[in-house]
Write a protein that holds these residues in place. Structure first.
Motif, PDB file in Angstrom:
ATOM      1  N   UNK A 152      14.214  -3.634   8.289  1.00 42.15           N
ATOM      2  CA  UNK A 152      13.197  -3.375   7.268  1.00 42.15           C
ATOM      3  C   UNK A 152      12.027  -4.336   7.432  1.00 42.15           C
ATOM      4  N   UNK A 153      10.873  -3.928   6.906  1.00 34.97           N
ATOM      5  CA  UNK A 153       9.677  -4.759   6.844  1.00 34.97           C
ATOM      6  C   UNK A 153       8.999  -4.528   5.500  1.00 34.97           C
ATOM      7  N   UNK A 154       8.307  -5.543   5.001  1.00 38.15           N
ATOM      8  CA  UNK A 154       7.596  -5.433   3.727  1.00 38.15           C
ATOM      9  C   UNK A 154       6.324  -6.260   3.807  1.00 38.15           C
ATOM     10  N   UNK A 155       5.373  -5.968   2.925  1.00 35.78           N
ATOM     11  CA  UNK A 155       4.118  -6.725   2.913  1.00 35.78           C
ATOM     12  C   UNK A 155       3.512  -6.727   1.519  1.00 35.78           C
ATOM     13  N   UNK A 156       2.696  -7.746   1.263  1.00 37.75           N
ATOM     14  CA  UNK A 156       1.859  -7.849   0.060  1.00 37.75           C
ATOM     15  C   UNK A 156       0.450  -8.093   0.550  1.00 37.75           C
ATOM     16  N   UNK A 157      -0.481  -7.172   0.225  1.00 37.99           N
ATOM     17  CA  UNK A 157      -1.801  -7.218   0.844  1.00 37.99           C
ATOM     18  C   UNK A 157      -2.922  -6.984  -0.166  1.00 37.99           C
ATOM     19  N   UNK A 158      -4.084  -7.504   0.160  1.00 41.47           N
ATOM     20  CA  UNK A 158      -5.302  -7.136  -0.535  1.00 41.47           C
ATOM     21  C   UNK A 158      -5.974  -5.981   0.177  1.00 41.47           C
ATOM     22  N   UNK A 159      -6.813  -5.240  -0.560  1.00 43.56           N
ATOM     23  CA  UNK A 159      -7.541  -4.125   0.048  1.00 43.56           C
ATOM     24  C   UNK A 159      -9.005  -4.191  -0.392  1.00 43.56           C
ATOM     25  N   UNK A 160      -9.916  -3.819   0.508  1.00 50.37           N
ATOM     26  CA  UNK A 160     -11.341  -3.737   0.193  1.00 50.37           C
ATOM     27  C   UNK A 160     -11.898  -2.527   0.926  1.00 50.37           C
ATOM     28  N   UNK A 161     -12.633  -1.675   0.181  1.00 51.92           N
ATOM     29  CA  UNK A 161     -13.117  -0.460   0.803  1.00 51.92           C
ATOM     30  C   UNK A 161     -14.460  -0.007   0.272  1.00 51.92           C
ATOM     31  N   UNK A 162     -14.956   1.051   0.887  1.00 45.36           N
ATOM     32  CA  UNK A 162     -16.233   1.663   0.510  1.00 45.36           C
ATOM     33  C   UNK A 162     -15.972   3.135   0.255  1.00 45.36           C
ATOM     34  N   UNK A 163     -16.321   3.598  -0.943  1.00 42.67           N
ATOM     35  CA  UNK A 163     -16.041   4.971  -1.345  1.00 42.67           C
ATOM     36  C   UNK A 163     -17.264   5.852  -1.146  1.00 42.67           C
ATOM     37  N   UNK A 164     -17.027   7.001  -0.544  1.00 30.33           N
ATOM     38  CA  UNK A 164     -18.035   8.052  -0.451  1.00 30.33           C
ATOM     39  C   UNK A 164     -17.463   9.252  -1.193  1.00 30.33           C
ATOM     40  N   UNK A 165     -17.688   9.277  -2.505  1.00 35.85           N
ATOM     41  CA  UNK A 165     -17.111  10.276  -3.391  1.00 35.85           C
ATOM     42  C   UNK A 165     -15.590  10.227  -3.286  1.00 35.85           C
ATOM     43  N   UNK A 166     -14.978  11.247  -2.718  1.00 35.29           N
ATOM     44  CA  UNK A 166     -13.513  11.322  -2.674  1.00 35.29           C
ATOM     45  C   UNK A 166     -12.924  10.782  -1.366  1.00 35.29           C
ATOM     46  N   UNK A 167     -13.735  10.182  -0.534  1.00 34.82           N
ATOM     47  CA  UNK A 167     -13.249   9.538   0.690  1.00 34.82           C
ATOM     48  C   UNK A 167     -13.375   8.023   0.537  1.00 34.82           C
ATOM     49  N   UNK A 168     -12.332   7.304   0.960  1.00 36.63           N
ATOM     50  CA  UNK A 168     -12.313   5.845   0.854  1.00 36.63           C
ATOM     51  C   UNK A 168     -11.999   5.256   2.229  1.00 36.63           C
ATOM     52  N   UNK A 169     -12.905   4.427   2.733  1.00 36.60           N
ATOM     53  CA  UNK A 169     -12.724   3.719   4.000  1.00 36.60           C
ATOM     54  C   UNK A 169     -12.392   2.266   3.656  1.00 36.60           C
ATOM     55  N   UNK A 170     -11.241   1.766   4.130  1.00 36.10           N
ATOM     56  CA  UNK A 170     -10.807   0.458   3.659  1.00 36.10           C
ATOM     57  C   UNK A 170     -10.196  -0.385   4.776  1.00 36.10           C
ATOM     58  N   UNK A 171     -10.193  -1.698   4.541  1.00 37.82           N
ATOM     59  CA  UNK A 171      -9.473  -2.658   5.366  1.00 37.82           C
ATOM     60  C   UNK A 171      -8.443  -3.340   4.474  1.00 37.82           C
ATOM     61  N   UNK A 172      -7.387  -3.864   5.098  1.00 41.49           N
ATOM     62  CA  UNK A 172      -6.312  -4.475   4.318  1.00 41.49           C
ATOM     63  C   UNK A 172      -5.693  -5.619   5.113  1.00 41.49           C
ATOM     64  N   UNK A 173      -5.165  -6.613   4.410  1.00 41.60           N
ATOM     65  CA  UNK A 173      -4.525  -7.736   5.083  1.00 41.60           C
ATOM     66  C   UNK A 173      -3.771  -8.604   4.102  1.00 41.60           C
ATOM     67  N   UNK A 174      -2.742  -9.298   4.604  1.00 40.08           N
ATOM     68  CA  UNK A 174      -1.960 -10.172   3.736  1.00 40.08           C
ATOM     69  C   UNK A 174      -0.713 -10.682   4.437  1.00 40.08           C
TER      70      UNK A 174
END
Length: 296
Positions: A159-181
């Motif tokens: 098994x693997x698990x993670x706790x991460x932050x996310x930051x993204x840019x929304x274009x209406x119903x589309x979300x482009x994001x990066x994540x890390x933690x």
């Protein structure tokens, strides 16, 4: 005549009022209220499935990987002790497996920017990286060439698990994001296989040793993805992440085959344990459609 004139004026005024009222009513109906802008703000839960793999060059070693061994005739005129040496384990092939699990998180939208956090956990049948190395000795040291090969399979990750932050840019119903933690996994015991070719008398044949596993490993993970809301409360996403759990050191024992002295020698091997993964994800959002926070 006066009565007819009065009636005509009254009828005209009545007709004008009706037309004016109808026109006003049509104007109101022609301008419905604009729908509220879509918002990514809210809690969500979901599931994911995909694949994960460890790279070909996951194994390396700069310690005494090979212990000494003894070669007998006809490869050597007399019993010959070959000392240990420094060597490097090279990748023994990419290890891959299917992963699947779930995630939970929260998004907060400010204008077109979306910030949030997410925790996820997946089960896997993924083996750790594999490293292998071979050395050969022959003339003039020996009368004939002998080979010894060592392969180290670094522990299985159930098994693997993670706790991460996310930051993204929304274009209406589309979300482009990066994540890390932060990421964590449980690594099982590693296995070392030593194959001694013909001519190596001690230790002879093939020896397999199961080494103690390093247990829980913490590391870091980083990646990104694209999410699309196909419904007011549902979205799908594709995500890629790279995870690094650091160096894993494994000690192994080479048996001698002799009852009086069962341990011939010991060695250590080290692997840089990294995992790449790609997953398809589906999320259900609560309170989706909340207000978009404006920042000026």
């Amino acid at each position: 005549m006066k009565k007819l004139a009065i009636a005509a004026v009254a009828g005209s005024a009545l007709l004008t009022g009706v037309v004016t009222a109808s026109a006003a009513d049509m104007t109101v109906k022609a301008a419905p209220l604009a729908p509220a802008p879509f918002s990514w703000t809210g809690f969500y839960v979901g599931a994911n499935v995909g694949g994960a793999w460890t790279p070909d060059n996951g194994g390396s070693d700069f310690g005494p990987l090979f212990p000494p061994f003894i070669v007998l005739a006809p490869q050597a005129a007399i019993p010959t002790l070959i000392p240990g040496q420094l060597d490097v384990l090279t990748g023994g092939g990419r290890q891959s497996g299917v992963i699947g699990g779930g995630q939970v998180g929260y998004n907060w939208q400010i204008n077109q920017f979306v910030l949030g956090f997410e925790a996820d956990a997946v089960g896997s049948g993924l083996n750790g990286s594999r490293g292998t190395a071979t050395r050969s000795f022959g003339p003039p040291i020996l009368l004939a060439t002998v080979n010894q090969t060592v392969t180290v399979d670094f522990g299985r990750m159930d098994w693997m698990a993670s706790i991460r932050g996310r930051a993204g840019f929304a274009v209406d119903r589309a979300l482009f994001y990066v994540t890390g933690g932060a990421a964590v996994t449980e690594i099982g015991g590693s296995t070392t296989t030593v194959v001694n070719g013909p001519g190596i008398a001690i230790p002879a044949g093939t020896a397999v040793a199961t080494n103690g596993g390093p247990g829980t490993r913490w590391g870091w993970t980083v990646g990104g993805g694209i999410e699309w809301a196909f419904h007011q409360n549902w979205s799908v996403a594709g995500e890629y992440r790279h995870t690094d759990f650091g160096n894993v050191v494994s000690a192994f024992t080479i048996p001698s085959g002799l009852a009086a002295a069962p341990v011939f020698a010991t060695g250590t091997s080290t692997s840089r344990l990294t995992v790449d993964q790609a997953t398809a994800r589906i999320n259900y959002r609560f309170n989706w459609g909340g207000p978009v926070v404006a920042s000026y």
